[in-house]
Write an enzyme that holds these catalytic residues in place. Sequence first.
Site, short mmCIF file in Angstrom:
data_model
loop_
_atom_site.label_atom_id
_atom_site.label_comp_id
_atom_site.label_asym_id
_atom_site.label_seq_id
_atom_site.Cartn_x
_atom_site.Cartn_y
_atom_site.Cartn_z
N GLU A 84 10.01 -4.59 3.94
CA GLU A 84 8.73 -5.17 4.33
C GLU A 84 7.95 -5.71 3.14
O GLU A 84 8.10 -5.21 2.03
CB GLU A 84 7.85 -4.09 4.96
CG GLU A 84 8.50 -3.36 6.08
CD GLU A 84 7.73 -2.10 6.47
OE1 GLU A 84 8.01 -1.57 7.53
OE2 GLU A 84 6.85 -1.67 5.70
N CYS A 97 2.19 -6.91 -1.69
CA CYS A 97 2.82 -5.60 -1.85
C CYS A 97 4.28 -5.80 -1.47
O CYS A 97 4.58 -6.14 -0.32
CB CYS A 97 2.11 -4.64 -0.92
SG CYS A 97 2.84 -3.02 -0.86
N CYS A 104 14.19 4.53 1.01
CA CYS A 104 13.90 5.22 -0.24
C CYS A 104 14.55 6.59 -0.18
O CYS A 104 14.56 7.23 0.87
CB CYS A 104 12.39 5.38 -0.44
SG CYS A 104 11.94 6.16 -2.02
N CYS A 108 9.48 11.68 0.19
CA CYS A 108 8.10 12.19 0.22
C CYS A 108 7.74 12.50 1.68
O CYS A 108 8.04 11.71 2.58
CB CYS A 108 7.13 11.19 -0.39
SG CYS A 108 7.53 10.84 -2.12
N CYS A 111 5.47 10.06 3.93
CA CYS A 111 5.76 8.63 3.85
C CYS A 111 6.83 8.24 4.88
O CYS A 111 7.90 8.87 4.93
CB CYS A 111 6.23 8.30 2.43
SG CYS A 111 6.89 6.63 2.26
N SER A 212 1.95 7.89 -8.63
CA SER A 212 1.57 8.51 -7.36
C SER A 212 1.51 10.02 -7.56
O SER A 212 2.52 10.71 -7.50
CB SER A 212 2.60 8.14 -6.28
OG SER A 212 2.53 6.76 -6.01
N LEU A 213 0.31 10.51 -7.80
CA LEU A 213 0.16 11.92 -8.17
C LEU A 213 0.01 12.81 -6.92
O LEU A 213 0.78 13.74 -6.72
CB LEU A 213 -1.06 12.07 -9.11
CG LEU A 213 -1.26 13.44 -9.74
CD1 LEU A 213 -0.10 13.80 -10.65
CD2 LEU A 213 -2.58 13.47 -10.51
N CYS A 331 3.49 1.87 4.14
CA CYS A 331 4.85 1.84 3.69
C CYS A 331 5.87 2.30 4.75
O CYS A 331 5.85 3.45 5.18
CB CYS A 331 4.79 2.80 2.53
SG CYS A 331 6.12 3.10 1.53
N1 SAH Z 1 7.79 4.70 -4.39
C1 SAH Z 1 6.63 4.28 -5.08
C2 SAH Z 1 6.07 2.96 -4.60
C3 SAH Z 1 6.07 2.75 -3.11
S1 SAH Z 1 4.99 3.82 -2.18
C4 SAH Z 1 5.58 5.35 -5.07
O1 SAH Z 1 5.74 6.34 -4.36
O2 SAH Z 1 4.61 5.22 -5.82
C5 SAH Z 1 3.43 3.12 -2.61
C6 SAH Z 1 2.24 4.03 -2.36
O3 SAH Z 1 2.06 4.21 -0.95
C7 SAH Z 1 2.41 5.42 -2.94
O4 SAH Z 1 1.29 5.78 -3.71
C8 SAH Z 1 2.55 6.27 -1.72
O5 SAH Z 1 2.12 7.57 -1.95
C9 SAH Z 1 1.70 5.55 -0.71
N2 SAH Z 1 1.98 5.93 0.67
C10 SAH Z 1 3.17 6.21 1.23
N3 SAH Z 1 3.04 6.54 2.52
C11 SAH Z 1 1.72 6.48 2.81
C12 SAH Z 1 0.95 6.70 3.99
N4 SAH Z 1 1.53 7.06 5.13
N5 SAH Z 1 -0.39 6.53 3.91
C13 SAH Z 1 -0.98 6.15 2.75
N6 SAH Z 1 -0.30 5.93 1.60
C14 SAH Z 1 1.04 6.09 1.62
FE1 SF4 Z 2 9.70 6.65 -1.69
FE2 SF4 Z 2 7.23 6.09 -2.60
FE3 SF4 Z 2 7.66 6.71 0.01
FE4 SF4 Z 2 7.88 8.59 -1.87
S1 SF4 Z 2 6.02 7.47 -1.31
S2 SF4 Z 2 9.33 8.25 -0.18
S3 SF4 Z 2 8.78 7.45 -3.55
S4 SF4 Z 2 8.43 4.93 -1.07
#
Ligand code: SAH
Ligand code: SF4
Length: 342
Positions: A84, A97, A104, A108, A111, A212-213, A331
């Site tokens: 996407e 974006c 992935c 996480c 996500c 992404s902390l 995402c």
């Molecule tokens: N893998 C990388 C980049 C892609 S995710 C990463 O994790 O940083 C990009 C951002 O989207 C990350 O900060 C992630 O924590 C956030 N993200 C993922 N799922 C989400 C959700 N359901 N709601 C809000 N932010 C989300």
């Molecule tokens: Fe992958 Fe980023 Fe989603 Fe974590 S938040 S599963 S690293 S895309």
Amino acid sequence: MPYLTDPDQLGALLPGEPAYRVRQLRDWLYRTPVLEPSAMTNLPGSLRSRLVPLWPFSVEEEQFGDGGRTVKWLMRARDGASYESVLMAYPDRTTLCLSSQAGCAMGCTFCATGQFGFERHLAAGEMVAQAAYASARLRHTPIEGSPERLGNVVFMGMGEPLANYDNTREAVRRLVEVMGLSGRSVTISTAGVVPGMRRLAGEPWPLTLALSLHAADNDLRSRLVPLNHRYPIDDLIDAARYYVEQKGRRLTLEWTLIAGVNDTPEQARGLAGIAAELGAHCNVIPLNPTPLTGYRAPTRAAVAAFVEQARRAGANVTLRDTRGRGIDAACGQLRTRHAAAP
Ligand code: SAH
Ligand code: SF4
């Protein structure tokens, strides 16, 4: 599919053609992108027809949100892989974006992409084509009240860019050196792939790094981001500090705020402490809940309280808008819905 060819090797697609034709094609692909080869007006028809299909994907779905100021595309590659891109238009800038992987592997727990699993890496050309497509769309159909030029690219779509390092690096090279984006306007977001963060510090471009902390202690962070078992918070801080020292660039800490999980005053203070250590800016993003996980979005009041706590503890915080909430723009969500559909 010319975007899958290295922009420095485009001559191979136009055997026997003079160098200026190759330059013209390169400009159409990267400087002034168009949606169809037929719009490459200074190329002869016989050459244009060789460039079909132009894009290394078909756009399987397009959704508009925020009154047309957010556009989301679901791309499908020839081999079936899907990913996407989301274009967001603001009064002063436009931001794409983009995805670095189909799926992935990081898993996480909040996500949608992470829950879905890994499909494959995207090639550099597939990443850059997302930016070129957005750029072509903006030029073709400008969004009123926003620049017609694509200004920023953030690697925050599907996938972990630093787990696909070489392709991501090559994509960045093409975005900056061929498309002409400034390095500062390109952001790499990582869940904390420490070796990749250190390698990125040695690259020649002043990229923005977003980490992404999401949690200020290892117990909680490991529950949200399983990669934390491998690269715990102290290692992240060391790698982040190294990046800041090498590049002289301010780091961004991303914090997806989840109701009852990481929205406590203690976590807010922890975030502020880490931000102070790194001189980092904090982006707080309320969770966009996904059907595959049980997490809930925080209430407005909880978001405000968290931001206030972190600010009182000294952090520099931006509350990020939840662009595209109505169009599954978090995402991986659009793809998840497709896969779930009968
Ligand atoms: N893998 C990388 C980049 C892609 S995710 C990463 O994790 O940083 C990009 C951002 O989207 C990350 O900060 C992630 O924590 C956030 N993200 C993922 N799922 C989400 C959700 N359901 N709601 C809000 N932010 C989300
Ligand atoms: Fe992958 Fe980023 Fe989603 Fe974590 S938040 S599963 S690293 S895309």
